[in-house]
Design an enzyme around this catalytic site. Structure first.
Site, PDB file in Angstrom:
ATOM      1  N   ASP A  44      27.304   5.673  27.474  1.00 35.43           N
ATOM      2  CA  ASP A  44      28.531   4.930  27.163  1.00 35.43           C
ATOM      3  C   ASP A  44      28.473   4.389  25.730  1.00 35.43           C
ATOM      4  OD1 ASP A  44      26.664   2.976  27.646  1.00 35.43           O
ATOM      5  OD2 ASP A  44      27.862   1.857  29.101  1.00 35.43           O
ATOM      6  N   SER A  45      27.352   4.621  25.034  1.00 33.30           N
ATOM      7  CA  SER A  45      27.291   4.364  23.590  1.00 33.30           C
ATOM      8  C   SER A  45      28.358   5.188  22.870  1.00 33.30           C
ATOM      9  CB  SER A  45      25.898   4.673  23.037  1.00 33.30           C
ATOM     10  OG  SER A  45      25.459   5.947  23.487  1.00 33.30           O
ATOM     11  N   ASP A  83      26.703   8.374  31.928  1.00 34.11           N
ATOM     12  CA  ASP A  83      26.728   6.937  32.248  1.00 34.11           C
ATOM     13  C   ASP A  83      27.966   6.539  33.034  1.00 34.11           C
ATOM     14  OD1 ASP A  83      24.421   5.858  31.220  1.00 34.11           O
ATOM     15  OD2 ASP A  83      25.321   5.218  29.321  1.00 34.11           O
ATOM     16  N   LYS A 112      23.882   7.739  35.392  1.00 34.17           N
ATOM     17  CA  LYS A 112      22.999   6.619  35.054  1.00 34.17           C
ATOM     18  C   LYS A 112      23.810   5.336  35.171  1.00 34.17           C
ATOM     19  CE  LYS A 112      21.545   5.680  30.624  1.00 34.17           C
ATOM     20  NZ  LYS A 112      22.157   4.362  30.395  1.00 34.17           N
ATOM     21  N   GLU A 114      23.354   0.814  34.846  1.00 34.93           N
ATOM     22  CA  GLU A 114      22.505  -0.296  34.416  1.00 34.93           C
ATOM     23  C   GLU A 114      22.280  -1.284  35.558  1.00 34.93           C
ATOM     24  OE1 GLU A 114      24.167  -2.167  30.915  1.00 34.93           O
ATOM     25  OE2 GLU A 114      24.247  -0.264  29.830  1.00 34.93           O
ATOM     26  N   GLU A 181      15.091   0.067  28.167  1.00 36.43           N
ATOM     27  CA  GLU A 181      15.641  -0.219  26.831  1.00 36.43           C
ATOM     28  C   GLU A 181      15.079  -1.516  26.273  1.00 36.43           C
ATOM     29  OE1 GLU A 181      19.841   0.378  26.324  1.00 36.43           O
ATOM     30  OE2 GLU A 181      19.803  -0.470  24.292  1.00 36.43           O
TER      31      GLU A 181
END
Ligand code: KIV
Length: 279
Positions: A44-45, A83, A112, A114, A181
């Protein structure tokens, strides 16, 4: 046949390091795939490097599906992980499953998300319907940006203990690997030695089972943030700006286009055209 999650797990067993790079578009994803990168991550960057947002929070499912489709058209060999963006999985397990399904339909092999222990139940539910999940602990940009900002995680004994617990619970919940991270390298090493699935580090030291970088950081194309942990392999933005300046000069001086860049009519046809229009 492209790589599978089992192939990625096997790399850890064989003590081989895993290369992961973010990808968001067809052209660069083709090159990453050609280079033999093990995993393409549609992170999602993308919201920051492709869409210019300040952080990843505004990213939507529709955007992630579009980036995932583009990358899936490019990849031949790598595993493709996408993501789940902010608030596409936190509100309910139903949301998490249906949005994971959307990414898989868009071409991802795995998703993925978080979060540590708090996400264990959601992860189990996604894995139970047959979708492989990569966890993501340590700095979690979707939420830490709202409170603390970018800070190294696991610098004290207590925070380290929490990270180790998170990693173990995610493994029990069924993730096939975990992104770490900005975790202190000592804690990343302990986690990597403790769990049997691969850890993928970003800013978490050399003892993770694999490494991930944002592609635009590696290529030197994104200048807004220059994280200490990113290695620039080239300064592509300088080359791009120089090429564009040269192009502008060529256009202004009529050096471009040259004869080799244009197309011609047949002489006979041109003669007839001139006669008809009287020139
Ligand atoms: O979105 C992303 O690029 C990521 C990596 C930094 C792990 O989640």
């Amino acid at each position: 046949m492209h790589k599978t999650v089992q192939d990625i797990i096997k790399l850890k067993k064989e003590k081989k390091k895993i290369s992961v790079i973010t990808s968001y578009d067809y052209t660069l994803a083709s090159l990453c795939d050609k280079a033999g990168i093990d995993v393409l991550l549609v992170g999602d960057s993308a919201g920051m490097v492709m869409l210019g947002y300040e952080n990843t929070i505004p990213v939507t499912m529709d955007q992630m599906c579009m980036f995932t489709e583009a990358v899936s058209r490019a990849r031949k060999n790598s595993l493709l992980v996408s993501d789940l963006p902010f608030m596409s999985y936190q509100a309910s397990i139903e949301d998490a499953i249906s949005n994971s399904g959307r990414l898989i339909k868009a071409g991802a092999d795995a998703i993925k998300l978080e979060g540590g222990s708090v996400m264990a139940e959601t992860i189990s539910a996604i894995v139970d319907v047959g979708i492989p999940v990569m966890g993501h602990i340590g700095l979690q940009p979707q939420t830490t940006m709202l409170s603390e900002g970018y800070k190294v995680q696991g610098k004290t004994k207590d925070s380290a203990m929490l990270l180790i617990k998170d990693a173990k619970e995610l493994e029990e919940a069924g993730v096939f690997s975990i992104a770490l991270e900005m975790v202190s390298h000592e804690v990343a090493k302990i986690i990597s030695e403790t769990i049997s699935i691969p850890t993928i580090g970003i800013g978490s030291g050399v003892n993770c089972d694999g490494q991930v970088l944002v592609l635009q950081d590696l290529l030197g194309m994104y200048d807004k943030i220059k994280p200490k942990f990113a290695k620039r392999y080239m300064n592509l933005s300088e080359d791009i700006v120089k090429s564009l300046e040269d192009y502008k000069k060529d256009v202004e001086s009529s050096v471009f286009p040259a004869e080799k860049n244009w197309f011609s009519m047949d002489d006979e046809e041109l003669k007839k055209l001139r006669e008809q229009i009287g020139s």
